[in-house]
Write an enzyme that holds these catalytic residues in place. Sequence first.
Site, PDB file in Angstrom:
ATOM      1  N   SER A 126       0.835  -1.206   0.000  1.00 36.07           N
ATOM      2  CA  SER A 126       0.000   0.000   0.000  1.00 36.07           C
ATOM      3  C   SER A 126       0.863   1.247   0.000  1.00 36.07           C
ATOM      4  O   SER A 126       1.960   1.259   0.576  1.00 36.07           O
ATOM      5  CB  SER A 126      -0.858  -0.013   1.275  1.00 36.07           C
ATOM      6  OG  SER A 126      -1.447   1.241   1.495  1.00 36.07           O
ATOM      7  N   TYR A 151      -1.875  -1.555  10.805  1.00 36.66           N
ATOM      8  CA  TYR A 151      -2.112  -1.966   9.411  1.00 36.66           C
ATOM      9  C   TYR A 151      -0.911  -1.592   8.540  1.00 36.66           C
ATOM     10  O   TYR A 151      -0.388  -2.421   7.795  1.00 36.66           O
ATOM     11  CB  TYR A 151      -3.396  -1.303   8.870  1.00 36.66           C
ATOM     12  CG  TYR A 151      -3.545  -1.502   7.386  1.00 36.66           C
ATOM     13  CD1 TYR A 151      -3.964  -2.728   6.878  1.00 36.66           C
ATOM     14  CD2 TYR A 151      -3.226  -0.485   6.482  1.00 36.66           C
ATOM     15  CE1 TYR A 151      -4.065  -2.934   5.505  1.00 36.66           C
ATOM     16  CE2 TYR A 151      -3.325  -0.679   5.116  1.00 36.66           C
ATOM     17  CZ  TYR A 151      -3.744  -1.905   4.634  1.00 36.66           C
ATOM     18  OH  TYR A 151      -3.826  -2.099   3.271  1.00 36.66           O
ATOM     19  N   LYS A 155       2.075  -3.947   6.365  1.00 36.15           N
ATOM     20  CA  LYS A 155       2.469  -3.841   4.954  1.00 36.15           C
ATOM     21  C   LYS A 155       3.987  -3.665   4.852  1.00 36.15           C
ATOM     22  O   LYS A 155       4.634  -4.282   4.003  1.00 36.15           O
ATOM     23  CB  LYS A 155       1.729  -2.679   4.275  1.00 36.15           C
ATOM     24  CG  LYS A 155       0.247  -2.917   4.114  1.00 36.15           C
ATOM     25  CD  LYS A 155      -0.050  -4.167   3.286  1.00 36.15           C
ATOM     26  CE  LYS A 155      -1.499  -4.569   3.314  1.00 36.15           C
ATOM     27  NZ  LYS A 155      -1.771  -5.889   2.726  1.00 36.15           N
TER      28      LYS A 155
HETATM   29  P1  NAD Z   1     -11.049  -7.035   1.012  1.00 40.53           P
HETATM   30  O1  NAD Z   1     -11.293  -7.051   2.471  1.00 40.53           O
HETATM   31  O2  NAD Z   1     -12.205  -6.761   0.114  1.00 40.53           O
HETATM   32  O3  NAD Z   1     -10.391  -8.425   0.551  1.00 40.53           O
HETATM   33  C1  NAD Z   1      -9.531  -9.158   1.383  1.00 40.53           C
HETATM   34  C2  NAD Z   1     -10.054 -10.578   1.444  1.00 40.53           C
HETATM   35  O4  NAD Z   1      -9.196 -11.373   2.256  1.00 40.53           O
HETATM   36  C3  NAD Z   1     -11.449 -10.678   2.032  1.00 40.53           C
HETATM   37  O5  NAD Z   1     -12.289 -11.383   1.132  1.00 40.53           O
HETATM   38  C4  NAD Z   1     -11.257 -11.478   3.332  1.00 40.53           C
HETATM   39  O6  NAD Z   1     -12.363 -12.311   3.606  1.00 40.53           O
HETATM   40  C5  NAD Z   1      -9.994 -12.251   3.035  1.00 40.53           C
HETATM   41  N1  NAD Z   1      -9.182 -12.616   4.225  1.00 40.53           N
HETATM   42  C6  NAD Z   1      -8.726 -11.803   5.210  1.00 40.53           C
HETATM   43  N2  NAD Z   1      -8.002 -12.493   6.096  1.00 40.53           N
HETATM   44  C7  NAD Z   1      -7.958 -13.778   5.646  1.00 40.53           C
HETATM   45  C8  NAD Z   1      -7.363 -14.988   6.128  1.00 40.53           C
HETATM   46  N3  NAD Z   1      -6.668 -15.015   7.275  1.00 40.53           N
HETATM   47  N4  NAD Z   1      -7.535 -16.123   5.414  1.00 40.53           N
HETATM   48  C9  NAD Z   1      -8.252 -16.114   4.272  1.00 40.53           C
HETATM   49  N5  NAD Z   1      -8.845 -15.021   3.776  1.00 40.53           N
HETATM   50  C10 NAD Z   1      -8.701 -13.868   4.468  1.00 40.53           C
HETATM   51  O7  NAD Z   1      -9.862  -6.005   0.745  1.00 40.53           O
HETATM   52  P2  NAD Z   1      -9.327  -5.379  -0.620  1.00 40.53           P
HETATM   53  O8  NAD Z   1      -9.696  -3.952  -0.637  1.00 40.53           O
HETATM   54  O9  NAD Z   1      -9.688  -6.248  -1.751  1.00 40.53           O
HETATM   55  O10 NAD Z   1      -7.767  -5.450  -0.341  1.00 40.53           O
HETATM   56  C11 NAD Z   1      -6.957  -6.502  -0.835  1.00 40.53           C
HETATM   57  C12 NAD Z   1      -5.543  -6.289  -0.384  1.00 40.53           C
HETATM   58  O11 NAD Z   1      -5.079  -5.029  -0.857  1.00 40.53           O
HETATM   59  C13 NAD Z   1      -5.334  -6.250   1.122  1.00 40.53           C
HETATM   60  O12 NAD Z   1      -4.099  -6.867   1.424  1.00 40.53           O
HETATM   61  C14 NAD Z   1      -5.277  -4.770   1.432  1.00 40.53           C
HETATM   62  O13 NAD Z   1      -4.535  -4.514   2.592  1.00 40.53           O
HETATM   63  C15 NAD Z   1      -4.555  -4.251   0.201  1.00 40.53           C
HETATM   64  N6  NAD Z   1      -4.817  -2.832  -0.082  1.00 40.53           N
HETATM   65  C16 NAD Z   1      -6.103  -2.395  -0.202  1.00 40.53           C
HETATM   66  C17 NAD Z   1      -6.337  -1.039  -0.456  1.00 40.53           C
HETATM   67  C18 NAD Z   1      -7.747  -0.512  -0.557  1.00 40.53           C
HETATM   68  O14 NAD Z   1      -7.939   0.691  -0.423  1.00 40.53           O
HETATM   69  N7  NAD Z   1      -8.758  -1.329  -0.804  1.00 40.53           N
HETATM   70  C19 NAD Z   1      -5.257  -0.159  -0.617  1.00 40.53           C
HETATM   71  C20 NAD Z   1      -3.964  -0.657  -0.510  1.00 40.53           C
HETATM   72  C21 NAD Z   1      -3.756  -2.005  -0.235  1.00 40.53           C
HETATM   73  C1  WQD Z   2      -9.205   9.711   0.940  1.00 41.64           C
HETATM   74  C2  WQD Z   2      -9.360  11.192   1.196  1.00 41.64           C
HETATM   75  C3  WQD Z   2      -9.644  11.789   3.501  1.00 41.64           C
HETATM   76  C4  WQD Z   2     -13.540   9.886   4.022  1.00 41.64           C
HETATM   77  C5  WQD Z   2      -6.700   4.798   3.282  1.00 41.64           C
HETATM   78  C6  WQD Z   2      -5.690   4.018   4.070  1.00 41.64           C
HETATM   79  C7  WQD Z   2      -4.633   3.473   3.174  1.00 41.64           C
HETATM   80  C8  WQD Z   2      -5.221   2.706   1.991  1.00 41.64           C
HETATM   81  C9  WQD Z   2      -6.350   3.425   1.330  1.00 41.64           C
HETATM   82  C10 WQD Z   2      -5.098   0.378   2.370  1.00 41.64           C
HETATM   83  C11 WQD Z   2      -8.582  11.676   2.418  1.00 41.64           C
HETATM   84  C12 WQD Z   2     -10.863  12.133   2.699  1.00 41.64           C
HETATM   85  C13 WQD Z   2     -12.346  10.353   3.484  1.00 41.64           C
HETATM   86  C14 WQD Z   2     -14.517  10.831   4.396  1.00 41.64           C
HETATM   87  C15 WQD Z   2     -13.085  12.599   3.643  1.00 41.64           C
HETATM   88  N1  WQD Z   2      -5.770   1.440   2.394  1.00 41.64           N
HETATM   89  N2  WQD Z   2     -12.131  11.677   3.300  1.00 41.64           N
HETATM   90  N3  WQD Z   2     -14.260  12.156   4.183  1.00 41.64           N
HETATM   91  O1  WQD Z   2      -6.795   7.978   3.720  1.00 41.64           O
HETATM   92  O2  WQD Z   2      -5.822   7.947   1.395  1.00 41.64           O
HETATM   93  O3  WQD Z   2      -6.032   5.867   2.615  1.00 41.64           O
HETATM   94  O4  WQD Z   2      -7.265   3.923   2.305  1.00 41.64           O
HETATM   95  O5  WQD Z   2      -3.934   0.207   2.206  1.00 41.64           O
HETATM   96  O6  WQD Z   2      -3.821   2.672   3.940  1.00 41.64           O
HETATM   97  O7  WQD Z   2      -5.112   4.864   5.043  1.00 41.64           O
HETATM   98  O8  WQD Z   2      -8.083   6.969   1.772  1.00 41.64           O
HETATM   99  O9  WQD Z   2     -10.459   6.889   1.158  1.00 41.64           O
HETATM  100  O10 WQD Z   2      -9.847   7.030   3.610  1.00 41.64           O
HETATM  101  O11 WQD Z   2      -9.472   9.002   2.141  1.00 41.64           O
HETATM  102  O12 WQD Z   2     -12.900  13.816   3.486  1.00 41.64           O
HETATM  103  O13 WQD Z   2     -15.593  10.502   4.903  1.00 41.64           O
HETATM  104  O14 WQD Z   2     -10.729  11.467   1.472  1.00 41.64           O
HETATM  105  O15 WQD Z   2      -9.352  12.787   4.431  1.00 41.64           O
HETATM  106  O16 WQD Z   2      -8.090  12.922   2.125  1.00 41.64           O
HETATM  107  P1  WQD Z   2      -6.646   7.293   2.438  1.00 41.64           P
HETATM  108  P2  WQD Z   2      -9.545   7.392   2.205  1.00 41.64           P
END
Ligand code: NAD
Ligand code: WQD
Length: 343
Positions: A126, A151, A155
Site C-alpha cells: 500500500s 495496518y 504492509k
Molecule cells: P477485502 O477485504 O475486500 O479483501 C480481502 C479478502 O481477504 C477478504 O475477502 C477477506 O475475507 C480475506 N481474508 C482476510 N483475512 C484472511 C485470512 N486469514 N484467510 C483467508 N482469507 C482472508 O480487501 P481489498 O480492498 O480487496 O484489499 C486486498 C488487499 O489489498 C489487502 O491486502 C489490502 O490490505 C490491500 N490494499 C487495499 C487497499 C484498498 O484501499 N482497498 C489499498 C492498498 C492495499
Molecule cells: C481519501 C481522502 C480523507 C472519508 C486509506 C488508508 C490506506 C489505503 C487506502 C489500504 C482523504 C478524505 C475520506 C470521508 C473525507 N488502504 N475523506 N471524508 O486515507 O488515502 O487511505 O485507504 O492500504 O492505507 O489509510 O483513503 O479513502 O480514507 O481518504 O474527506 O468521509 O478522502 O481525508 O483525504 P486514504 P480514504
Amino acid sequence: MNKVLVTGGTGYIGSHTVVELIKAGYETVIVDNLSNSELFIVDRIEQITGVRPKFYQIDLCEKEMVEELFKIESGINAVIHFAAFKAVGESVREPLKYFRNNNLSLINLLEVMDERGVKNIVFSSSATVYGQPEILPATEVTPLQKALSAYGSTKQMGEEMLEKVSAATEIKSIALRYFNPVGAHESALIGELPVGIPNNLMPFVTQTGIGKREVLTIFGNNYATSDGTCIRDYIHVVDLAKAHVKACERLLQAKTEENYEVYNLGTGKGTTVLEIVNAFERVTGQKLNYIIGERREGDVESLYAETKLANLKLGWKAELGLDDMLSSAWAWEVKLHEGTVNA
Ligand code: NAD
Ligand code: WQD
C-alpha cells in the site's frame, strides 16, 4: 495453462483480479475465509467470465489447512496474496488482530510455498508505507516512514519479509503498492462491499449520493492544496487488477531483474476531495450533501505516485479516468441499493 492461487480472491480487489486472470487465460484458484467478503462473488465471476474459479474457504492462519490446500491443488505456478485485514482505525485499536492475521497468513503461505517449490508471489502492499513524502510524486525509492497504524506496519513488514525470503530461497516476489483503489467492474456485478460505515472516501460518497448516509464530512479544507482539501491518487480497480496479470507474467516468464521487486500502482495524477465531489455530481447528475469538518487524525496532505517504473518494467499503465471510476462506483451502489447484488 498457468495456475494462480488468489488469496482473498472473493474480496474487492481480488475478485476483479480473478476476472482479469481468467480473461488472460489463467486457471485460478481462490482461497478466502469470507471474513470480509461473500460467497456469491464466485457466481458473479462465473457470470462475467463464463468460467467458475475453484474456491476454498480456508483461514490462511491455519497452517495445516494451507498445507492441505497446496497438496490438493498441486501445480500452482504463482500466488497473488490479497488476503488481509485492512481497516486502518481498527488496527490502531486492535493491533494484535492485524499482526496475527496479516503477518501469520503471509508466513504460512511462504513456508508452504517454499516446502512445495512454488516460486512466485505477488503481494498487496500500500502507498501508506510512504506516509507523507517530502518530495512528490512518490517513487519506489522514496524513503518509507514509520507506520502510524498497525495496518501500515503489517504492509512494511510484509515487504521486508518478502525481500529477505526472496534473497534466501528460490521464491521470487513482487510487491505492488496500491494508491487509492476505487470503482467497480463495468458489469456492476462485482464491486466493493464495505461493512458498516465506510472509512474510505468513495463508498462514503456513493452511499451519501444514494441517501444511505445523510451527509459526507470532508476532513479539513485548510491544507496547503489548491482548494484546501487533501490530494490522493485514485486508481480504477480494473486497471489495478490488470497490473496483477502483468506482474504474474513478469514472474512466470522469468523477466524479473531482482528476486524482489516493488512497483507503485497509481495514475500519477493527484485529485482533491472537492474535485471528487464535483466530478461525482457531474458524472452522476446527483447532488451530494457535504459539510466541511475537522481534519482526520493521521491523514497525509498529499500523496500521488510516480508510475514510470510500472510503465517500463510491467508494461502497464492506468487507462481509466476519474469519470469511469465514479460512474462504475455509482452503478454498483445503485445495484446495492436496489438489493439486486446478492439476488
Ligand atoms: P477485502 O477485504 O475486500 O479483501 C480481502 C479478502 O481477504 C477478504 O475477502 C477477506 O475475507 C480475506 N481474508 C482476510 N483475512 C484472511 C485470512 N486469514 N484467510 C483467508 N482469507 C482472508 O480487501 P481489498 O480492498 O480487496 O484489499 C486486498 C488487499 O489489498 C489487502 O491486502 C489490502 O490490505 C490491500 N490494499 C487495499 C487497499 C484498498 O484501499 N482497498 C489499498 C492498498 C492495499
Ligand atoms: C481519501 C481522502 C480523507 C472519508 C486509506 C488508508 C490506506 C489505503 C487506502 C489500504 C482523504 C478524505 C475520506 C470521508 C473525507 N488502504 N475523506 N471524508 O486515507 O488515502 O487511505 O485507504 O492500504 O492505507 O489509510 O483513503 O479513502 O480514507 O481518504 O474527506 O468521509 O478522502 O481525508 O483525504 P486514504 P480514504
